[in-house]
Design an enzyme around this catalytic site. Structure first.
Site, PDB file in Angstrom:
ATOM      1  CD  GLU A  93       1.499   3.195  -7.636  1.00  0.00           C
ATOM      2  OE1 GLU A  93       1.564   2.249  -8.453  1.00  0.00           O
ATOM      3  OE2 GLU A  93       2.021   4.237  -7.715  1.00  0.00           O
ATOM      4  CE1 TYR A 132      20.799 -21.856  -6.938  1.00  0.00           C
ATOM      5  CE2 TYR A 132      22.397 -22.000  -8.703  1.00  0.00           C
ATOM      6  CZ  TYR A 132      21.462 -22.523  -7.580  1.00  0.00           C
ATOM      7  OH  TYR A 132      21.117 -23.876  -7.510  1.00  0.00           O
ATOM      8  CD  GLU A 187      11.753   3.792 -15.239  1.00  0.00           C
ATOM      9  OE1 GLU A 187      10.930   3.661 -14.077  1.00  0.00           O
ATOM     10  OE2 GLU A 187      10.801   4.276 -16.176  1.00  0.00           O
ATOM     11  CE  LYS A 223       3.731  -0.741  -8.728  1.00  0.00           C
ATOM     12  NZ  LYS A 223       3.243   0.528  -8.651  1.00  0.00           N
TER      13      LYS A 223
END
Length: 120
Positions: free
Chosen positions: A21, A53, A72, A98
Site C-alpha cells: 500500500e 477554503y 485515523e 480509501k
C-alpha cells in the site's frame, strides 16, 4: 455560526499498514466541514474575515502527502493543523476514505470520520 464544506477532494496517497500500500499508493476521497462565525465576513465581504477554503484544501493535500499506517492519524493531523492555523474555526469534521481498499472483497471505500472542537 455557519458551515463551510469542502467536499470530494480526490487525492492519490501512500497510506496503509501493508508494504504494498505504501509503495503502490491508492486513491482517496477527503471531505471536510468546519463551523465558524461567518457573520463578520457576510457583512464585510472580506476574505480575511472568514475561513479560506483554499487554505483548507492546502492543509488536506499536505497532510495526505505524509504516509501513515492509519487513516485515523491522517484525520488527527488535518484537524490539528486547522485548529492551530485558523483561529476562526470552532468545530471541524473530516472524512478520509480509501477507495477500493485491499481488504478481500468488492468494497467501494472505507471511511474514517473524526470530529473535534476548539479547546477553550
Amino acid at each position: 455560526m455557519g458551515i463551510i464544506k469542502v467536499e470530494n477532494i480526490r487525492i492519490f496517497a501512500n497510506h496503509g499498514c501493508l508494504t504494498e500500500e505504501t509503495k503502490i499508493g491508492s486513491d482517496y476521497r477527503v471531505d471536510l466541514q468546519v463551523e465558524a462565525d461567518l457573520q463578520a465576513s457576510a457583512k464585510s465581504d472580506k476574505l480575511s474575515d472568514t475561513v479560506d477554503y483554499v487554505f483548507l484544501n492546502k492543509v488536506i493535500k499536505e497532510e495526505m502527502d505524509i504516509p501513515s499506517h492509519l487513516l485515523e492519524t491522517v484525520c488527527r493531523r488535518i484537524l490539528d493543523r486547522i485548529f492551530n492555523e485558523d483561529k476562526l474555526v470552532k468545530k471541524a469534521t473530516v472524512w478520509v476514505s480509501k477507495l477500493n481498499p485491499p481488504i478481500g472483497g468488492d468494497v467501494q471505500k472505507v471511511t474514517i470520520k473524526m470530529t473535534d472542537k476548539r479547546k477553550k
